[in-house]
Design an enzyme around this catalytic site. Sequence first.
Site, mmCIF file in Angstrom:
data_model
loop_
_atom_site.group_PDB
_atom_site.id
_atom_site.type_symbol
_atom_site.label_atom_id
_atom_site.label_comp_id
_atom_site.label_asym_id
_atom_site.label_seq_id
_atom_site.Cartn_x
_atom_site.Cartn_y
_atom_site.Cartn_z
ATOM 1 C CE LYS A 1 -8.159 0.961 -2.710
ATOM 2 N NZ LYS A 1 -9.395 0.459 -2.096
ATOM 3 C CG ASP B 1 -2.158 -0.763 1.087
ATOM 4 O OD1 ASP B 1 -2.489 -1.106 -0.050
ATOM 5 O OD2 ASP B 1 -2.814 -1.039 2.110
ATOM 6 C CG MET C 1 -7.633 7.938 6.517
ATOM 7 S SD MET C 1 -8.382 6.468 5.783
ATOM 8 C CE MET C 1 -9.454 5.913 7.129
#
Length: 539
Positions: free
Chosen positions: A76, A55, A198
């Site tokens: 991502k 990732d 996030m």
Amino acid sequence: MHDFAGSTSAGYYGTVTSPPKKGCVYLVGAGPGDPGLITVRGLRLLEKATVVVFDYLANPQLLRHCPTAQTVYVGKQASQHAMSQEEINQLLVNLAREGHQVVRLKGGDPFVFGRGGEECEALAKAGIAFEVVPGVTAAIAGPAYAGIPVTHRDMNSSFTLVTGHEKEGDYQDPSEKALPSALDWSALAKLPCIAFYMGVKALPTICRRLIDNGMDKQMPAACIQWGTTARQRTVVGSIADLADKVAAAKLTPPAITIVGKVVGLRGAINWFENRPLFGQTIIVTRTRQQASDLTEKLEELGARVLEAPTIDLSPPADWSKVDRALRAMAEYDWVIFTSANGVIATRERLAAIGLDSRALGNARIAAVGEPTTKAIREQLNLRVDLCPESFVAEALGEELDRREQIKGKKFLLLRADIARAVLKEKLQKGGAAEVADVAVYESKSVSSLPPAVTEAIKDEQVNWVTFTSSSTAKNFAKLLGRNYAERLKGVGIASIGPITTETLKELSLPPAVVAQNASIDGLVEAIRQATISTSKGKP
């Protein structure tokens, strides 16, 4: 991304053949950023993996532990996705069906907002064997590295994890619709400590909803960017002003926001950001094989290190001269090593031709520098007879001349193909009967600098560049181009010793610091002392 159509792949260590048709997928938590926080189990699986699917938040340094594995990036980042989640799920299934031992390396913990559960569901549905290896999650590690404990018996007996962008459609897969909030904000506002993942983009909304639902406006809060890494930045405030402070500091993802009275403890226990080299970006120009030692020492003191190898070490094109010299070592009065690399290359070649350190017979051993002496002790299990206090070849020549009668003696130099001729010339001038100068390894210039290094220099983010030899200095300047001195204006130049310093001055790159003794420890200490003595970001 690598092509998996073939049955074999070529790597640094040769051809890697596809494994038997019995694959398994291991969902491994990579931790929050510091590569040292991966679990022992996770590290062992990386070493055995044939494919690693990693990732955006998995530290790429971890890939050093799987040099023969094929790697696939599926990160991502905001709205930019290398693959959709469905494509990732199918990739894992396909790789396992091909027989690969797959490590799915995920930032933090696979089951804490990492969509690991969805990947396990897909694997289970396809009948693929899998294992989950938990990792240290960012909501605990980030605050810990910022001096904020997520629990404290005088302040909170609970700790809550919340995703900060459940309604941020921009962050989700294009195929997914943003869902309405399922959070009970009135309940959240009553909790003593909350971590939001996030949530940078949604931070104004998060803080406003907490206040609107009854949380005290002065409740301490902090936002931690790139937690546990040398790039860590922490902004502290209250829920009333944190969003404005974060915007002013231009903090961007990845970041963790923590809300609670425990944030107030940061002033007393902020250990990570108080390390002597924290906030310093340092370029290390050693060879690929040598960089790790210097890198680790600098990182332990808090520096962000960018490795810029300017030289690759390789075996000689023809071993015949080396083999003749190694088989005849006992015939020499002195065997001389000028670097740890020469010692390692000698040990490896001795083993390759069926010999060991006994081949030296009664020959005495001389070394240049403590690192070389240490390598002789550890690699050859031998004691060094002579190592001058000054770690340069000239000093060894002078010491041999003072202690020994050079005339009539036979000397064998085992070193690099580009080693300076000064020692050989000194011995020949002293009347040595024979001076055999044998290159046990070759040094070749690399073709370019890593993009991260050139970008950091361009953006004026570099505080120091370290040089451990004249060749690294010359090659680094050449790789930077004609205006190298201008590009390094304002950057501290750190030299390992007098010979390197002379070369740097000739290149119009006078060192800001020079190691008191020509060693890695001496170089690190010189940078540490210089950084402590200045209050500015650059020396």
